[in-house]
Motif scaffolding. Structure first.
Motif, PDB file in Angstrom:
ATOM      1  N   THR A   6     109.256  94.860  65.089  1.00 49.45           N
ATOM      2  CA  THR A   6     108.024  94.977  64.309  1.00 49.45           C
ATOM      3  C   THR A   6     106.766  94.021  65.190  1.00 49.45           C
ATOM      4  OG1 THR A   6     108.287  93.458  62.682  1.00 49.45           O
ATOM      5  CG2 THR A   6     108.559  95.750  62.225  1.00 49.45           C
ATOM      6  N   PHE A   7     107.279  93.630  66.528  1.00 50.49           N
ATOM      7  CA  PHE A   7     106.308  92.800  67.208  1.00 50.49           C
ATOM      8  C   PHE A   7     105.364  93.584  68.255  1.00 50.49           C
ATOM      9  CE2 PHE A   7     110.302  89.855  67.607  1.00 50.49           C
ATOM     10  CZ  PHE A   7     110.283  89.738  66.243  1.00 50.49           C
ATOM     11  N   TYR A   8     105.566  94.914  68.267  1.00 52.87           N
ATOM     12  CA  TYR A   8     104.328  95.811  69.064  1.00 52.87           C
ATOM     13  C   TYR A   8     104.537  94.965  70.690  1.00 52.87           C
ATOM     14  CZ  TYR A   8     103.514  97.609  64.507  1.00 52.87           C
ATOM     15  OH  TYR A   8     103.557  98.283  63.248  1.00 52.87           O
ATOM     16  N   ARG A  21      94.299  96.531  61.166  1.00 52.11           N
ATOM     17  CA  ARG A  21      94.523  97.061  59.831  1.00 52.11           C
ATOM     18  C   ARG A  21      93.175  97.892  59.159  1.00 52.11           C
ATOM     19  NH1 ARG A  21      96.610  92.363  60.716  1.00 52.11           N
ATOM     20  NH2 ARG A  21      98.890  91.929  60.441  1.00 52.11           N
ATOM     21  N   LEU A  57      98.765  99.521  59.627  1.00 52.55           N
ATOM     22  CA  LEU A  57      98.842  98.521  60.710  1.00 52.55           C
ATOM     23  C   LEU A  57      99.073  99.247  62.260  1.00 52.55           C
ATOM     24  CD1 LEU A  57      98.575  95.495  62.032  1.00 52.55           C
ATOM     25  CD2 LEU A  57     100.976  95.367  61.568  1.00 52.55           C
ATOM     26  N   HIS A  58      98.229  99.055  63.138  1.00 50.20           N
ATOM     27  CA  HIS A  58      98.543  99.665  64.230  1.00 50.20           C
ATOM     28  C   HIS A  58      98.981 100.984  64.360  1.00 50.20           C
ATOM     29  CE1 HIS A  58      98.040  95.570  65.958  1.00 50.20           C
ATOM     30  NE2 HIS A  58      99.216  95.250  65.419  1.00 50.20           N
ATOM     31  N   HIS A 113      98.693  95.448  73.382  1.00 41.92           N
ATOM     32  CA  HIS A 113      99.389  94.344  72.700  1.00 41.92           C
ATOM     33  C   HIS A 113     100.442  93.596  73.530  1.00 41.92           C
ATOM     34  CE1 HIS A 113     100.834  92.203  69.106  1.00 41.92           C
ATOM     35  NE2 HIS A 113     100.248  93.065  68.142  1.00 41.92           N
ATOM     36  N   TYR A 124     101.968  90.245  74.991  1.00 37.27           N
ATOM     37  CA  TYR A 124     101.834  88.870  74.752  1.00 37.27           C
ATOM     38  C   TYR A 124     102.221  88.062  76.077  1.00 37.27           C
ATOM     39  CZ  TYR A 124     103.868  89.844  69.787  1.00 37.27           C
ATOM     40  OH  TYR A 124     103.592  90.409  68.647  1.00 37.27           O
ATOM     41  N   ASP A 138      95.643  84.568  63.747  1.00 34.72           N
ATOM     42  CA  ASP A 138      96.101  86.051  63.697  1.00 34.72           C
ATOM     43  C   ASP A 138      94.481  86.499  63.340  1.00 34.72           C
ATOM     44  OD1 ASP A 138      96.833  88.667  63.786  1.00 34.72           O
ATOM     45  OD2 ASP A 138      98.311  88.323  62.165  1.00 34.72           O
ATOM     46  N   GLN A 151      91.396  90.513  68.895  1.00 33.75           N
ATOM     47  CA  GLN A 151      92.449  89.880  68.236  1.00 33.75           C
ATOM     48  C   GLN A 151      93.361  88.740  68.848  1.00 33.75           C
ATOM     49  OE1 GLN A 151      92.333  90.775  64.752  1.00 33.75           O
ATOM     50  NE2 GLN A 151      94.567  89.767  64.044  1.00 33.75           N
ATOM     51  N   TYR A 161      96.259  86.535  68.479  1.00 34.94           N
ATOM     52  CA  TYR A 161      97.372  86.385  67.990  1.00 34.94           C
ATOM     53  C   TYR A 161      98.480  85.366  68.472  1.00 34.94           C
ATOM     54  CZ  TYR A 161     101.945  87.725  65.800  1.00 34.94           C
ATOM     55  OH  TYR A 161     103.198  87.777  65.119  1.00 34.94           O
ATOM     56  N   PHE A 209     104.863  85.913  63.882  1.00 33.01           N
ATOM     57  CA  PHE A 209     105.614  86.521  63.299  1.00 33.01           C
ATOM     58  C   PHE A 209     106.949  86.765  63.962  1.00 33.01           C
ATOM     59  CE2 PHE A 209     101.841  88.329  61.155  1.00 33.01           C
ATOM     60  CZ  PHE A 209     101.571  87.189  60.170  1.00 33.01           C
ATOM     61  N   GLU A 219      94.202  90.958  72.141  1.00 34.52           N
ATOM     62  CA  GLU A 219      94.038  92.289  72.049  1.00 34.52           C
ATOM     63  C   GLU A 219      92.468  92.524  71.852  1.00 34.52           C
ATOM     64  OE1 GLU A 219      96.398  93.145  68.447  1.00 34.52           O
ATOM     65  OE2 GLU A 219      97.223  91.052  68.701  1.00 34.52           O
TER      66      GLU A 219
HETATM   67  C1  GLA Z   1      98.754  92.239  65.302  1.00 36.71           C
HETATM   68  C2  GLA Z   1      98.423  91.659  63.901  1.00 36.71           C
HETATM   69  C3  GLA Z   1      99.449  90.821  63.687  1.00 36.71           C
HETATM   70  C4  GLA Z   1     101.022  91.272  63.684  1.00 36.71           C
HETATM   71  C5  GLA Z   1     101.194  91.522  65.081  1.00 36.71           C
HETATM   72  C6  GLA Z   1     102.301  92.376  65.421  1.00 36.71           C
HETATM   73  O1  GLA Z   1      98.437  91.000  66.240  1.00 36.71           O
HETATM   74  O2  GLA Z   1      97.228  91.288  63.947  1.00 36.71           O
HETATM   75  O3  GLA Z   1      99.392  90.505  62.009  1.00 36.71           O
HETATM   76  O4  GLA Z   1     101.031  92.375  62.903  1.00 36.71           O
HETATM   77  O5  GLA Z   1     100.165  92.581  65.588  1.00 36.71           O
HETATM   78  O6  GLA Z   1     103.468  91.562  64.745  1.00 36.71           O
END
Ligand code: GLA
Length: 345
Positions: A66-68, A79, A103-104, A174, A176, A246, A281, A283, A287, A309
């Motif tokens: 769920t890290f996108y 969101r 989300l996303h 997204h 990183y 975040d 965003q 981040y 997580f 982002e």
């Molecule tokens: C975005 C959200 C975070 C998290 C990541 C993916 O950056 O703002 O809260 O959900 O995506 O993990």
């Protein structure tokens, strides 16, 4: 330029990777799964080549996590509170996948789809996706594209969307970053600068609490280069609630401008982010929980990368006072961003 099959998903889909650019400049790998940035190999300020983005070793791990990571996010990045919004007086309910919120793009966002590779050459690749009317509950058929172009030490990313009926669109990339290299540990020693006087405080589930707040006098003040590891260890209630940063930054200025700069002192490598979007965003990988592998096989742990982002503000469909995310037939949504890599002293 190459196009190769890199694997197969459990559901049988083949996944392809397109490689563009070349050493000593940037070499970029993009998956058709999620139009995902898989690798970004650069020559650091220390002369060493390394991959400076996080990823997963196999395509299936993208779907399982769920890290996108690296994905092209849509229809609506960030969101939407309770997955509900009104457009032209009509209520819409979209898929929820994060503490009761959307989300996303919902449970099956653009980052999980196989995009079609429309065009590619040595330095550029264009991918496209058709999102049907009603996809995840969103109205209108949306046709989205994303184009990545490598210009020596810079990557230009252009996202577009058109729709068959009024809808909302907010796309982002997204990725990183870790300029010390994927697998090198946390990015805590990086210095981050974000050109924003205000940010958007959120509740415990990442939903904007109301108005924007000034960064001055808080750990969210990144107007001068700031050590990331120090900012995320502040006991500010907003940092505690998000386990780091975040948050949406209300970017100063408008039009295409430099909005953020990330510096890695150990490798003397700088990344400059240009965007034409109103928000960013930031981040800090809060997580990343040590349960999933990164490209080189090491486990991804908290703070191993920083996602920057560019987008419109979170939950904009429920905030008419903020820049609009509405898209109507005949209009074209566009978002331009670029990443420029350089050496520092
Ligand atoms: C975005 C959200 C975070 C998290 C990541 C993916 O950056 O703002 O809260 O959900 O995506 O993990």
């Amino acid at each position: 330029m190459t196009v190769e099959t890199v694997g197969q998903l459990d559901d049988g889909r083949d996944v392809q990777v397109v490689t563009i650019g070349r050493a000593p400049g940037i070499e970029l790998q993009v998956l058709d799964l999620g139009a995902t940035v898989h690798r970004l190999d650069v020559t650091g300020g220390d002369g060493v080549r390394r991959n400076v983005v996080l990823g997963h070793p196999t395509p299936q791990e993208h779907l399982d996590s769920t890290f996108y990571i690296g994905g092209t996010i849509g229809r609506y990045a960030n969101r939407i509170a309770d997955g509900r919004f009104e457009l032209d007086g009509v209520g819409h309910e979209v898929g929820t996948n994060d503490r009761g919120h959307s989300l996303h793009g919902g449970p099956d966002g653009f980052d999980r789809r196989t995009w079609s590779v429309e065009r590619h050459d040595d330095t550029s690749v264009e991918l496209a996706l058709t999102s049907p009317d009603g996809d995840q509950g969103f109205p209108g058929e949306v046709r989205a594209t994303v184009t990545f172009t490598v210009v020596v030490d810079r990557v230009d990313v252009v996202m577009t969307a058109t729709t068959s009926a009024p809808t909302v669109v907010n796309m982002t990339s997204h990725v990183y970053f870790n300029l010390a290299g994927e697998g090198a540990g946390t990015a805590d020693e990086h210095l981050l600068r974000v050109a924003a006087e205000r940010y958007t405080p959120v509740d415990d589930a990442g939903i904007p609490e109301g108005d924007h707040a000034v960064v001055e006098g808080t750990p969210f003040d990144l107007r001068e280069p700031t050590v990331v590891g120090e900012a995320v260890r502040s006991a500010h209630p907003q940092v505690v609630a998000a386990s780091g940063i975040d948050h949406n930054y209300v970017l100063d200025g408008s039009g295409s401008r430099v909005v953020a700069q990330l510096d890695c002192p150990t490798t003397r490598t700088r990344l400059e982010l240009t965007s034409d979007q109103p928000g960013l965003q930031v981040y800090t990988g809060n997580f990343l929980d040590g349960q999933r592998r990164s490209t080189s096989g090491v486990l991804l742990r908290q703070g191993d990368g920083i996602a920057l982002e560019p987008q419109t503000f979170p939950d904009s469909p429920n905030h008419p006072e903020w820049p609009s995310a509405e898209l109507r037939p005949g209009q074209t949504y566009t978002s331009h961003l670029s990443w420029t890599v350089s050496a520092t002293a």
